[in-house]
Design a protein around this motif. Structure first.
Motif, short mmCIF file in Angstrom:
data_model
loop_
_atom_site.label_atom_id
_atom_site.label_comp_id
_atom_site.label_asym_id
_atom_site.label_seq_id
_atom_site.Cartn_x
_atom_site.Cartn_y
_atom_site.Cartn_z
N MET A 132 -11.49 24.95 -14.59
CA MET A 132 -10.16 25.41 -14.89
C MET A 132 -10.00 26.82 -14.33
SD MET A 132 -8.34 24.87 -18.55
CE MET A 132 -8.93 23.32 -19.13
N GLN A 133 -8.85 27.04 -13.71
CA GLN A 133 -8.56 28.36 -13.17
C GLN A 133 -7.88 29.19 -14.25
OE1 GLN A 133 -5.93 28.23 -9.85
NE2 GLN A 133 -6.07 30.40 -9.45
N VAL A 134 -8.38 30.39 -14.46
CA VAL A 134 -7.84 31.26 -15.50
C VAL A 134 -7.34 32.54 -14.84
CG1 VAL A 134 -8.36 32.55 -17.61
CG2 VAL A 134 -9.45 30.34 -17.20
N THR A 135 -6.10 32.92 -15.17
CA THR A 135 -5.54 34.17 -14.68
C THR A 135 -5.21 35.06 -15.86
OG1 THR A 135 -3.29 33.27 -14.69
CG2 THR A 135 -4.53 33.09 -12.64
N GLU A 136 -5.15 36.35 -15.61
CA GLU A 136 -4.82 37.30 -16.66
C GLU A 136 -3.40 37.80 -16.47
OE1 GLU A 136 -6.52 41.44 -18.61
OE2 GLU A 136 -7.76 40.28 -17.23
N GLU A 137 -2.58 37.67 -17.52
CA GLU A 137 -1.20 38.10 -17.46
C GLU A 137 -1.09 39.53 -17.96
OE1 GLU A 137 1.02 35.38 -19.83
OE2 GLU A 137 0.86 33.76 -18.38
N ASP A 138 0.14 40.06 -17.93
CA ASP A 138 0.39 41.39 -18.47
C ASP A 138 0.06 41.40 -19.95
OD1 ASP A 138 1.31 42.16 -16.00
OD2 ASP A 138 3.42 41.80 -16.49
N GLY A 139 -0.52 42.44 -20.42
CA GLY A 139 -0.88 42.55 -21.82
C GLY A 139 -2.24 41.97 -22.13
N GLY A 140 -2.98 41.54 -21.11
CA GLY A 140 -4.34 41.04 -21.33
C GLY A 140 -4.43 39.60 -21.75
N ARG A 141 -3.31 38.87 -21.78
CA ARG A 141 -3.35 37.45 -22.17
C ARG A 141 -3.91 36.62 -21.03
NH1 ARG A 141 2.82 37.23 -23.74
NH2 ARG A 141 2.75 38.00 -21.63
N LEU A 142 -4.64 35.56 -21.40
CA LEU A 142 -5.20 34.66 -20.40
C LEU A 142 -4.35 33.40 -20.30
CD1 LEU A 142 -8.99 34.93 -21.24
CD2 LEU A 142 -7.72 36.12 -19.46
N ASN A 143 -4.18 32.90 -19.08
CA ASN A 143 -3.42 31.69 -18.83
C ASN A 143 -4.31 30.74 -18.04
OD1 ASN A 143 -1.42 29.83 -18.55
ND2 ASN A 143 0.00 31.15 -17.44
N ALA A 144 -4.58 29.56 -18.62
CA ALA A 144 -5.47 28.60 -17.98
C ALA A 144 -4.66 27.48 -17.33
CB ALA A 144 -6.42 28.00 -19.02
N PHE A 145 -5.02 27.14 -16.11
CA PHE A 145 -4.37 26.06 -15.38
C PHE A 145 -5.37 24.92 -15.21
CE2 PHE A 145 -2.27 29.93 -14.03
CZ PHE A 145 -0.93 29.59 -14.17
N ALA A 146 -4.92 23.70 -15.52
CA ALA A 146 -5.79 22.54 -15.38
C ALA A 146 -6.03 22.23 -13.91
CB ALA A 146 -5.17 21.33 -16.06
N LYS A 147 -7.19 21.67 -13.62
CA LYS A 147 -7.50 21.24 -12.26
C LYS A 147 -6.82 19.89 -12.02
CE LYS A 147 -11.30 20.38 -9.13
NZ LYS A 147 -12.74 20.24 -8.97
N GLU A 148 -5.98 19.83 -11.00
CA GLU A 148 -5.23 18.61 -10.74
C GLU A 148 -6.09 17.61 -9.97
OE1 GLU A 148 -1.48 19.34 -8.97
OE2 GLU A 148 -0.90 20.79 -10.48
N PRO A 149 -5.90 16.31 -10.25
CA PRO A 149 -6.68 15.29 -9.54
C PRO A 149 -6.21 15.16 -8.09
CG PRO A 149 -5.09 14.25 -10.97
CD PRO A 149 -5.03 15.73 -11.25
N ARG A 150 -7.09 14.63 -7.26
CA ARG A 150 -6.74 14.39 -5.85
C ARG A 150 -5.67 13.30 -5.77
NH1 ARG A 150 -9.31 16.25 -1.56
NH2 ARG A 150 -11.29 17.29 -1.86
N MET A 151 -4.81 13.44 -4.77
CA MET A 151 -3.80 12.41 -4.53
C MET A 151 -4.41 11.26 -3.75
SD MET A 151 -0.48 14.71 -3.59
CE MET A 151 0.49 13.29 -3.19
N GLU A 152 -4.00 10.05 -4.08
CA GLU A 152 -4.46 8.88 -3.36
C GLU A 152 -3.29 8.29 -2.59
OE1 GLU A 152 -6.50 5.96 -5.66
OE2 GLU A 152 -7.45 7.47 -6.92
N VAL A 153 -3.51 8.03 -1.31
CA VAL A 153 -2.48 7.42 -0.49
C VAL A 153 -2.71 5.92 -0.48
CG1 VAL A 153 -1.47 7.32 1.82
CG2 VAL A 153 -2.36 9.49 0.94
#
Length: 55
Positions: free
Chosen positions: A1-22
């Motif tokens: 999971m990718q985690v970024t730090e927002e203003d005020g020291g809060r953490l925001n986690a983004f889920a890892k998206e699955p690969r697309m299948e054609v």
């Protein structure tokens, strides 16, 4: 999971998206998927009929 730090020291986690299948042109829904869709539709219709019958 990718985690970024927002203003005020809060953490925001983004889920890892699955690969697309054609899908190839010849590939469709399988028989089991179709059975699940039909069964779910019948169940919803029955639930609506029961709700109408109760009211």
């Amino acid at each position: 999971m990718q985690v970024t730090e927002e203003d005020g020291g809060r953490l925001n986690a983004f889920a890892k998206e699955p690969r697309m299948e054609v899908m190839e042109a010849g590939q469709g829904t399988s028989r089991s998927s179709m059975a699940l869709i039909v069964g779910g539709s019948v169940l919803v219709l029955l639930l609506v009929a029961v709700a109408v019958g109760i009211s």
